[in-house]
Structures are given as structure tokens and as C-alpha cells.
Design a protein around this motif. Structure first.
Motif: not given
Length: 312
Positions: A115-122
Motif C-alpha cells: 500500500l505504501l508503495n502504491a499510494i501516490p503521496r509524498r
């Protein structure tokens, strides 16, 4: 005397059951054997079901589930919105299957990492169930821009809203763009949903999105109608981003799980259901056993909304 003995032996022989042919479990599981009782248990039906599952791109392994989840969550977040629900409940994470496949923390860490790799947030703030879980995740996962904290505190859920805001946002290295809440679960006397609501409201104040991962926010105790409506309205404010779970029935009297299919939701494919292939209907932790799709439009995320009477 001999006559009496002969009568007794004859009676014993009459009441002695005749030997029965032994049944072979391997033979009973063979498609040809099942076809004698039910035409749907045929090898041709199993092959056809497996081909249907392949055409629908049903995940065949845990890695396939993670890849599908990452693509669906990324697309959902890119489409806009502030609150999202992710339910990734394969064997090892599904609480309804703990008697057969116990909870596996390593699988949960793998889901969080995907999930952390997929979430498009900085900047992402991960709120774990406790400070211990947060410390374990921080040691296992080293992803740039991500920090970890515990959601609840010692006083209990709902009793320290200021503390929740301070732990999630005040102690964060930077103002988060997204808050990932991992496995929040209500329990008797500890309504974690109150802390989740506080966290979601604070995230809205700083413009951060909220993602719930595998929550269980059902009501464990009797509530007043106003509080029940408030909790239900909060639950329904989350849009599904991904769902994967097994559907099982319990065999009586052993209470052993027998799988009947799965339900999944993706941002592009919507709700879909798949029957289990008959020859592989007994639950064994494998994912290569799905076929025969059926309609599941509008199906609610079951572990999340069941206690609130479904989604509106």
C-alpha cells in the motif's frame, strides 16, 4: 447342551455386521466418482471454471493479490476523494478463517508495504493499532516519506482525542498528505472507531486523505440510536478502493471451513464474485481454485459494514 451352544452361535452370526468395502478418499475426490452423484462435479466443469477465472484475471497467489490491490488503490486515489477503504483478507489475514489459517503478521506487513508503495503521496503517516505494532512496522519497513505511530493510548479509545491528534499529526516529521490506519478494531469497552473518527476529522483539517486497512468497526455493545447513527454515517463516508475476501461455510459438527468462493472489488472492475471450483472446494490456503463468476454488484464490504445494516 450342544443344541444350546449352536443356537447361541447362530444368533451371534446373525447379528454380526458383514464387512463393508473400504472407501478410498482419493477415489471419492476424483471427478469421475463425484460425477456419479452430481453432474456438476465433472472434470470438464472444473476446466471450464478454471478458464473462466483466468479470463477474469483472478489472483492466483498472494503476490497477485498485492499487485492487484496496489493498482486499484492507486487508481482510486488518483480519481479524487478523501476517505478510502481497503480490505485485503486472503488466508492468513481473514479473521473468519483463523481456525484454519491463523493470523500471519508477516502478511500484514507485506500488505502495508504494498500500500505504501502504491499510494501516490509524498508524506504518509501510518497509524498502527498500538505503539508496539508501530515500532515493529518501522523496523521492518524503511520507505522514504513514511512514519509510524500508535493510534490508541492507555486511557482507552475515545477518551483522549487531543492525544490522538498529537500522536498522529503532532509528532509526525512533516504534515502528512495521507494517513493509513491499519487494522482498527472495536472491542467491548474500547470503541476504537472514536479515535478513527478523531483522526479522520483532523486529517480533513490539513487536507490529508485517509485510508483504512482491514478495519472491524462493528458495534460490540448496545448503543443509543444517536451514537449508532453517527457511527454508521462515518462508516458510510468511506469509498471502497479494493476488496478481496474468501467466502466459506462451516461444516458441522467439526466447524471446519469449506470454501464456496471469493468476492473482490477493484476500482476498474467493480464488484465481482467467483465460485470455488468443486474439486478444490475444501479450504487449504491455496488461491488457485476459483472459477464460475457470478454477479455481485453493490455488495458491501462485509466485515466493515455488516453490523451497520449495509451501505446506502
Amino acid at each position: 447342551m450342544r443344541a444350546i451352544i449352536l443356537v447361541i452361535l447362530t444368533s451371534i452370526r446373525a447379528w454380526t455386521p458383514s464387512p463393508r468395502p473400504r472407501r478410498c478418499n482419493a477415489l471419492r475426490a476424483h471427478p469421475a466418482f463425484k460425477q456419479k452423484k452430481d453432474p456438476k462435479y465433472s472434470l470438464e466443469a472444473a476446466v471450464e471454471a478454471g478458464e473462466a477465472a483466468q479470463r477474469a484475471s483472478v489472483p492466483q497467489s498472494f503476490d497477485d493479490v498485492l499487485d492487484e490491490m496496489g493498482a486499484s488503490v492507486g487508481a482510486a486515489l488518483d480519481s479524487g476523494g478523501a476517505r478510502f477503504l481497503v480490505e485485503c483478507l486472503p488466508p492468513g489475514l481473514n479473521p473468519e478463517l483463523e481456525m484454519t489459517c491463523p493470523y500471519d503478521p508477516s502478511r500484514e506487513l507485506a500488505v502495508v508495504q504494498a500500500l505504501l508503495n502504491a499510494i501516490p503521496r509524498r508524506v504518509i503517516r501510518v497509524a498502527c493499532p498500538s505503539a508496539g505494532d508501530a515500532a515493529m512496522a518501522a523496523r521492518a519497513l524503511d520507505i522514504e516519506g513514511c512514519s509510524f505511530c500508535g493510534l490508541s493510548s492507555a486511557p482507552g479509545a475515545g477518551k483522549d482525542p487531543a492525544g490522538v491528534v498529537k500522536r498522529v499529526f503532532g509528532k509526525a516529521p512533516d504534515v502528512p498528505d495521507c494517513v493509513l490506519v491499519v487494522r482498527p478494531r472495536n472491542s467491548v469497552g474500547d470503541p476504537v472507531i472514536e479515535d478513527v473518527m478523531t483522526c479522520a476529522e483532523a486529517a480533513g483539517g490539513v487536507g490529508a486523505s485517509v485510508v483504512l486497512l482491514n478495519p472491524d468497526l462493528g458495534m460490540k455493545v448496545a448503543l443509543g440510536i444517536h451514537q449508532k447513527d453517527r457511527w454508521a454515517a462515518f462508516v458510510r463516508s468511506f469509498a471502497p478502493a479494493y476488496h478481496f475476501s474468501n467466502w466459506c461455510a462451516f461444516a458441522r459438527p467439526s466447524c471446519r471451513q469449506i470454501e464456496r468462493g471469493l468476492v473482490r472489488y477493484t476500482h476498474s472492475g467493480q464488484w465481482e464474485g467467483f465460485h470455488a471450483i468443486p474439486q478444490l472446494d475444501e479450504f487449504n490456503g491455496d488461491l488457485k481454485r476459483y472459477g464460475r463468476p457470478f454477479g455481485a454488484e453493490g455488495a458491501p464490504p462485509m466485515p466493515f459494514l455488516r453490523a451497520f445494516g449495509g451501505a446506502e
